[in-house]
Write an enzyme that holds these catalytic residues in place. Structure first.
Site, PDB file in Angstrom:
ATOM      1  N   PHE A 166      37.705 -23.048  19.571  1.00  0.00           N
ATOM      2  CA  PHE A 166      38.113 -22.896  18.166  1.00  0.00           C
ATOM      3  C   PHE A 166      39.463 -22.206  18.123  1.00  0.00           C
ATOM      4  CE2 PHE A 166      34.377 -24.111  15.639  1.00  0.00           C
ATOM      5  CZ  PHE A 166      33.501 -24.361  16.681  1.00  0.00           C
ATOM      6  N   CYS A 206       0.830  -1.214   0.000  1.00  0.00           N
ATOM      7  CA  CYS A 206       0.000   0.000   0.000  1.00  0.00           C
ATOM      8  C   CYS A 206       0.863   1.263   0.000  1.00  0.00           C
ATOM      9  CB  CYS A 206      -0.926  -0.016   1.202  1.00  0.00           C
ATOM     10  SG  CYS A 206      -0.068  -0.320   2.749  1.00  0.00           S
ATOM     11  N   LYS A 218      39.695  11.909  18.905  1.00  0.00           N
ATOM     12  CA  LYS A 218      40.421  11.269  17.794  1.00  0.00           C
ATOM     13  C   LYS A 218      41.871  11.742  17.848  1.00  0.00           C
ATOM     14  CE  LYS A 218      40.323  10.926  12.799  1.00  0.00           C
ATOM     15  NZ  LYS A 218      40.258  11.810  11.679  1.00  0.00           N
ATOM     16  N   ASP A 222      43.583 -10.975  21.794  1.00  0.00           N
ATOM     17  CA  ASP A 222      44.466 -11.257  22.935  1.00  0.00           C
ATOM     18  C   ASP A 222      44.968  -9.975  23.599  1.00  0.00           C
ATOM     19  OD1 ASP A 222      44.440 -14.076  22.710  1.00  0.00           O
ATOM     20  OD2 ASP A 222      45.725 -13.923  20.941  1.00  0.00           O
TER      21      ASP A 222
END
Ligand SMILES: Cc1cc2nc3c(=O)[nH]c(=O)nc-3n(C[C@H](O)[C@H](O)[C@H](O)COP(=O)(O)O)c2cc1C
Length: 396
Positions: free
Chosen positions: A313, A153, A279, A269
């Protein structure tokens, strides 16, 4: 071959049922299509007939062979899916009206019923439709919620048919039995440690392998929670929470219950000892001092309960089995999947390969394949291990 009955009703999104049919077929399922007479104004039964290779039923009194199809069809199928489902068919189902073939089939169906509504926002949010959907949920029908977006619509709003892939995923995972009641926790993707307000240190993990594992477990009926990195662009069809830094992932994992934990995320790590404000300006040299992050996996392994399984993993450049075994012991995990750091597999790639290493020293080579296929093999082996230590555990 597993079979699903796909009921198509007279929504403007009826053409998307073609994609739903194809998606089931890609997954090795047969599809029998049943259409309401009204829906044939939107898509021709011939299209479904040609693609499914089966006759399409569109009428209560024509198209039938035995006359008992409304009873027999569901007996020979895994489920009934109505997609798209109009406000009209939702109302009929909720009241038990059986004035055409599809509504008679619904009343006679003893198999799980899934329904994916599609309509304009006003129709969806109307108290009558909401009441009907609520009643259908109470009757045990699985509602695949519509999405928000651009509607026919020409308005943005709620009511758009859920994406076809999501619909098929919801049906197959809703029927999954092998891992029913097994709580699976998966992490995926790369952590990011911010150096200043815009720069960070991370790695190239895409999250693909972890997402594939989460999806595969869900398709087998597991109760899955996926923690996915904020930087991952992977689309997910399971309950998903996002994380960014290692500490955030650690917080999100705290106190989470699981039967099987896949620590697929590539957890950094190192992290900057301090985060610079705003910055950093491009001026002269920049020295950043890095410290170690928490070893989240080891922390979880040390609190592990008897029947829980932890799968780690690792990505290694060489000496995969030797290094994998060492890492498995270091992390105190039960199983470790080690994959090579090599172009074309592992990080950011579409494919993967490697070795599954078990606590007792057994290793299993997993040949190069798509990450979806690798996930299937990993889950199969992990599930065998889980059943072994839990004496069946929660698995049916
Ligand atoms: C162009 C057009 C698009 C429509 N789209 C929808 C829709 O998306 N959802 C809906 O519930 N009804 C929609 N309708 C209304 C249904 O087609 C109408 O309620 C019909 O009676 C439903 O028939 P069925 O439920 O037997 O298939 C639409 C009607 C037209 C003319």
């Amino acid at each position: 071959m597993k079979k699903v009955i796909l009921g198509v009703t007279a929504s403007i999104s009826a053409y998307k049922a073609i994609e739903i049919l194809r998606e089931f077929q890609k997954r090795g399922w047969a599809v029998k299509v049943v259409m309401t007479e009204n829906s044939t104004n939107f898509v021709s039964p011939l299209t479904f007939r040609s693609l499914s290779g089966e006759d399409v039923i569109t009428s209560q009194f024509r198209d039938l062979k035995s006359g008992l199809e409304h009873i027999e069809l569901c007996e020979n199928s895994e489920a009934l899916l109505i997609a798209p489902a109009t406000a009209d068919v939702i109302a009929k189902f909720s009241c038990g009206i059986a004035d055409d073939f599809l509504s008679s089939l619904y009343l006679a169906c003893k198999k799980p019923v899934f329904l994916a509504p599609a309509m304009n926002e006003e129709m969806l949010l109307h108290p009558a439709t909401q009441r009907n959907l609520k009643r259908l949920k109470e009757d045990g029908v699985f509602i695949i919620e519509p999405e928000s977006g651009y509607l026919a619509c020409k308005e943005e709003g709620e009511g758009r048919l859920a994406e076809p892939k999501r619909i098929v995923f919801n049906v197959i995972s809703g029927l999954g039995k092998e891992m029913k009641r097994v709580k699976v926790l998966v992490t995926a993707g790369a952590t990011r440690e911010f150096i200043d307000d815009v720069r960070f240190i991370s790695n190239s993990s895409s999250g693909k392998q972890g997402v594939a594992i989460a999806h595969e477990a869900a398709l087998m009926g597991a109760d899955v929670l996926l923690l996915l990195s904020a930087s991952s662009c992977e689309k997910t069809f399971v309950k998903t929470e996002r994380f960014d830094a290692v500490d955030e992932l650690r917080k999100r994992l705290k106190g989470r219950d699981f039967d099987i934990f896949f620590m697929t995320a590539a957890v950094g790590d190192f992290k900057p000892v301090r985060r610079f404000k705003e910055k950093i300006k491009r001026e002269g040299k920049l020295n950043i001092e890095f410290g170690m992050t928490h070893d989240i996996l080891k922390e979880i392994s040390q609190k592990k309960r008897e029947h829980q399984v932890i799968v780690a993993f690792a990505a290694e450049a060489r000496d995969f089995i030797e290094r994998g075994k060492k890492k498995l012991l270091e992390k105190e995990a039960d199983i470790l999947f080690v994959n090579p750091v090599r172009s074309g597999v592992g990080f950011s790639a579409e494919e993967n390969e490697g070795y599954l290493i078990f606590r007792d020293g057994r290793t299993k080579r997993i040949e190069r394949a798509s990450k979806e296929k690798v996930s299937k093999t990993i889950i199969k082996r992990v599930l065998e291990y889980y059943k072994g230590i839990s004496g069946g555990g929660n698995v049916l």
